[in-house]
Design a protein around this motif. Sequence first.
Motif, mmCIF file in Angstrom:
data_model
loop_
_atom_site.group_PDB
_atom_site.id
_atom_site.type_symbol
_atom_site.label_atom_id
_atom_site.label_comp_id
_atom_site.label_asym_id
_atom_site.label_seq_id
_atom_site.Cartn_x
_atom_site.Cartn_y
_atom_site.Cartn_z
ATOM 1 N N ARG A 57 -7.717 4.658 -7.072
ATOM 2 C CA ARG A 57 -8.452 5.630 -6.246
ATOM 3 C C ARG A 57 -8.853 6.841 -7.089
ATOM 4 N NH1 ARG A 57 -4.169 3.888 -2.491
ATOM 5 N NH2 ARG A 57 -5.164 2.534 -0.922
ATOM 6 N N GLN A 58 -7.956 7.291 -7.956
ATOM 7 C CA GLN A 58 -8.290 8.408 -8.852
ATOM 8 C C GLN A 58 -9.446 8.049 -9.774
ATOM 9 O OE1 GLN A 58 -5.577 10.687 -11.181
ATOM 10 N NE2 GLN A 58 -3.931 10.671 -9.657
ATOM 11 N N ASN A 111 0.829 -1.201 0.000
ATOM 12 C CA ASN A 111 0.000 0.000 0.000
ATOM 13 C C ASN A 111 0.865 1.253 0.000
ATOM 14 O OD1 ASN A 111 -2.692 0.646 -0.208
ATOM 15 N ND2 ASN A 111 -3.074 0.720 1.989
ATOM 16 N N LYS A 166 -2.746 1.120 -6.880
ATOM 17 C CA LYS A 166 -3.895 1.400 -6.005
ATOM 18 C C LYS A 166 -4.244 2.887 -6.034
ATOM 19 C CE LYS A 166 -3.120 -2.373 -2.694
ATOM 20 N NZ LYS A 166 -1.872 -2.903 -3.274
ATOM 21 N N ASN A 167 -3.224 3.737 -6.014
ATOM 22 C CA ASN A 167 -3.502 5.175 -6.057
ATOM 23 C C ASN A 167 -4.138 5.583 -7.380
ATOM 24 O OD1 ASN A 167 -2.757 5.950 -3.475
ATOM 25 N ND2 ASN A 167 -0.598 6.189 -4.010
ATOM 26 N N ASN A 212 -12.273 0.108 -2.490
ATOM 27 C CA ASN A 212 -12.966 0.652 -1.333
ATOM 28 C C ASN A 212 -13.443 -0.464 -0.409
ATOM 29 O OD1 ASN A 212 -14.256 2.923 0.131
ATOM 30 N ND2 ASN A 212 -16.143 1.910 -0.486
ATOM 31 N N GLU A 252 -10.456 -1.850 1.513
ATOM 32 C CA GLU A 252 -10.015 -0.990 2.614
ATOM 33 C C GLU A 252 -10.976 -1.061 3.798
ATOM 34 O OE1 GLU A 252 -7.480 2.285 0.042
ATOM 35 O OE2 GLU A 252 -9.631 2.601 0.329
#
Length: 448
Positions: free
Chosen positions: A72-73, A58, A68-69, A80, A83
């Motif tokens: 998220r964008q 992560n 992963k980032n 989600n 997490e």
Amino acid sequence: MKSITIIGGGLAGCEAAWQAAQLGLHVKLYEMRPQKKTGAHQSGDLAELVCSNSLGSNLPDRASGLLKNELRQMGSMLLNCAEENAVPAGGALAVDREGFAQAVTEKINAHPNIELIRKEITDIPTEPTIIASGPLTSEKLSNAISAITGENSLYFFDAIAPIVHYESINMNIAFRASRYDRGEESQGDYINCPFTKDEYDFFLEALLNAERIKLLSFELEIKEGVKAGAHHYFEGCLPAEIIAERGPKSLAFGPLRPVGLTDPRTGRRPYAVLQLRQDNLAGDLYNLVGFQTNLKFPDQRRVFRMIPGLENVEFARYGQMHRNTFIASPQLLRPTLQFCHRDDLFFAGQITGVEGYIGNVATGLLAGQNISRLLSAIPPLHLPQTTMLGALCHYITHAAAKDFQPMKANFGILPPLEQGSKKRNKRERAGAYADRALGDLKKYLDEK
């Protein structure tokens, strides 16, 4: 409302279904389980994690963390859910398997635009379709895919690590610690079983001489161009006994590497260490990290109980091996994940040759968004190669076909940094790659 079909209720299929449904399409999501079993899945839940419960690092300067980032964008639903069901794993994102799968299943069932159909698909639909049937694609569907691609399916063998009950671990020998104990939050996330050299040598001999499960006849089916008796293993998920065959120290420098760990009983670094990672939120199940196996169950019980701290361990699940299918993507797919000979047919997930849970989620997300754009007469997203997802899609569609093997997210597939921004330090370089990727992704999505 326009309608599409998605085949497969795994990570890629569920993410694709959610993305397409959110963009206004009616989604018919087909999943053959539990009516038809795969031999590796345990439940009928969607997005069930068959192998590890870890979704990789992560950390923002790791390849998996960068991917992963990017997700998220781009608004990933499965990330989600992961997490929300995370369990302690140091700098990695690991999940409670059951909680994660149940959360995804509930999301899919509750979406008004998604129709979940529990049925095996044996032919390729003529309507807009995403094939995300995964590595355990059924024989009939595999034949249908072979028919439209004109290619024999490719495959490799994948293995699963055992899971054990926490209460049966001997904590008088095993100890809690994360490598180098980076950050207070990650201290003690792993249980470590330390070997002396003599214990390691004794264990290694037993492992090499243990009996292995014979592969089923359908798994030994020989495809054109594959030598009889040849087993193709994915290097990122090798059985421990196969690693051990490569040399007496191969495990000690591989999944049993002791770097960054100190045995509190001796104050020294052990000769080798087996790590166990929490597998559920309750904390009563732990999996053997990186210790996939294809040993017969009685031999797993006998040999793995030779690991210090696991003398009386009880198994919640034994390791096993299964065949994974993937297509010749360099010959068949575009970077948009569209089939070269049919614009409204997409492939996503591990069947494309993208390896790793997050890679599967990412290609599902891209396929779901792209099929929606196609049906709205908008050009599909062709992500910059400087992004991790763009680089993965470029790799699977441009690799040399004769050497094509599944690929995980890694910085080696990204274009080199610009001359003026090269860094000497490995971590600095990784950070520069990540900054460039996220900046380029934001700019590209803003333009589109």
